[in-house]
Design a protein around this motif. Sequence first.
Motif, PDB file in Angstrom:
ATOM      1  N   ALA A 167      19.803   2.043  35.828  1.00 16.50           N
ATOM      2  CA  ALA A 167      20.583   3.283  35.855  1.00 16.50           C
ATOM      3  C   ALA A 167      21.460   3.337  37.102  1.00 16.50           C
ATOM      4  O   ALA A 167      22.641   3.712  37.032  1.00 16.50           O
ATOM      5  CB  ALA A 167      19.649   4.491  35.806  1.00 16.50           C
ATOM      6  N   GLY A 168      20.912   2.966  38.254  1.00 18.63           N
ATOM      7  CA  GLY A 168      21.704   2.947  39.486  1.00 18.63           C
ATOM      8  C   GLY A 168      22.833   1.942  39.425  1.00 18.63           C
ATOM      9  O   GLY A 168      23.944   2.208  39.895  1.00 18.63           O
TER      10      GLY A 168
ATOM     11  N   GLY B  87      26.760   2.827  39.729  1.00 18.70           N
ATOM     12  CA  GLY B  87      27.639   2.191  40.709  1.00 18.70           C
ATOM     13  C   GLY B  87      28.826   1.509  40.062  1.00 18.70           C
ATOM     14  O   GLY B  87      29.960   1.615  40.545  1.00 18.70           O
ATOM     15  N   VAL B  88      28.589   0.803  38.949  1.00 18.19           N
ATOM     16  CA  VAL B  88      29.688   0.144  38.237  1.00 18.19           C
ATOM     17  C   VAL B  88      30.665   1.190  37.705  1.00 18.19           C
ATOM     18  O   VAL B  88      31.884   1.036  37.803  1.00 18.19           O
ATOM     19  CB  VAL B  88      29.147  -0.750  37.104  1.00 18.19           C
ATOM     20  CG1 VAL B  88      30.256  -1.217  36.173  1.00 18.19           C
ATOM     21  CG2 VAL B  88      28.416  -1.943  37.682  1.00 18.19           C
TER      22      VAL B  88
ATOM     23  N   MET C 102      36.178   5.825  42.040  1.00 20.70           N
ATOM     24  CA  MET C 102      35.582   6.826  42.909  1.00 20.70           C
ATOM     25  C   MET C 102      35.005   6.251  44.193  1.00 20.70           C
ATOM     26  O   MET C 102      34.515   6.998  45.033  1.00 20.70           O
ATOM     27  CB  MET C 102      34.484   7.594  42.164  1.00 20.70           C
ATOM     28  CG  MET C 102      35.026   8.456  41.041  1.00 20.70           C
ATOM     29  SD  MET C 102      36.178   9.720  41.626  1.00 20.70           S
ATOM     30  CE  MET C 102      37.744   9.052  41.127  1.00 20.70           C
ATOM     31  N   THR C 103      35.055   4.922  44.373  1.00 20.16           N
ATOM     32  CA  THR C 103      34.643   4.345  45.648  1.00 20.16           C
ATOM     33  C   THR C 103      35.797   4.352  46.647  1.00 20.16           C
ATOM     34  O   THR C 103      35.625   3.946  47.793  1.00 20.16           O
ATOM     35  CB  THR C 103      34.128   2.906  45.457  1.00 20.16           C
ATOM     36  OG1 THR C 103      35.137   2.133  44.835  1.00 20.16           O
ATOM     37  CG2 THR C 103      32.862   2.890  44.615  1.00 20.16           C
TER      38      THR C 103
ATOM     39  N   PHE D 145      27.296   4.505  48.928  1.00 16.05           N
ATOM     40  CA  PHE D 145      26.422   3.335  48.819  1.00 16.05           C
ATOM     41  C   PHE D 145      27.059   2.243  47.972  1.00 16.05           C
ATOM     42  O   PHE D 145      26.888   1.059  48.249  1.00 16.05           O
ATOM     43  CB  PHE D 145      25.048   3.730  48.265  1.00 16.05           C
ATOM     44  CG  PHE D 145      24.163   4.359  49.296  1.00 16.05           C
ATOM     45  CD1 PHE D 145      23.715   3.632  50.380  1.00 16.05           C
ATOM     46  CD2 PHE D 145      23.793   5.685  49.193  1.00 16.05           C
ATOM     47  CE1 PHE D 145      22.904   4.210  51.350  1.00 16.05           C
ATOM     48  CE2 PHE D 145      22.979   6.270  50.146  1.00 16.05           C
ATOM     49  CZ  PHE D 145      22.533   5.529  51.228  1.00 16.05           C
ATOM     50  N   ALA D 146      27.817   2.635  46.953  1.00 10.44           N
ATOM     51  CA  ALA D 146      28.493   1.633  46.118  1.00 10.44           C
ATOM     52  C   ALA D 146      29.595   0.915  46.896  1.00 10.44           C
ATOM     53  O   ALA D 146      29.997  -0.178  46.518  1.00 10.44           O
ATOM     54  CB  ALA D 146      29.071   2.300  44.873  1.00 10.44           C
TER      55      ALA D 146
END
Length: 137
Positions: free
Chosen positions: A9-10, A14-15, A22-23, A106-107
């Motif tokens: 899920a994380g 992140g992908v 959004m990063t 974090f991503a």
Amino acid sequence: MRAFFGYIAGLLFGVGLGLGGMTDPTRVLGFLDIFGAWDPTLLFVLGGAVITTFIGYRVILRQAKPMWGDSFRLPTRHDLDGKLLMGAALFGIGWGLSGYCPGPAFASIGNSSYPLIAMLFAMIAGWWVARRSPFVQ
């Protein structure tokens, strides 16, 4: 299995953040600049998340129990208290100042910059202070 699916899920989150752009903190700051060069990208990402969550919860909660669990663990509180409002305000202020919320931050670690490192340091320091604060207990 729980940790494995938490990881999956994380990873998907992140992908999705990366694919949605959004990063990049300039997207978030551009969304907040409503009187300047407004960037609606965040609105579409948030809309996609709300629609996906709305449909997903309705499909999943039709089951008697989760596939790998005894029962669903849903929030029981529905009130607004000072801790929730203060936390939301601090989250929003930090997001608006840095252009990052925790997930995209974090991503983005692989493409770190001084503002990102400062934001992550401030977030971790905030967690540490909150765990020791008599106001949060």
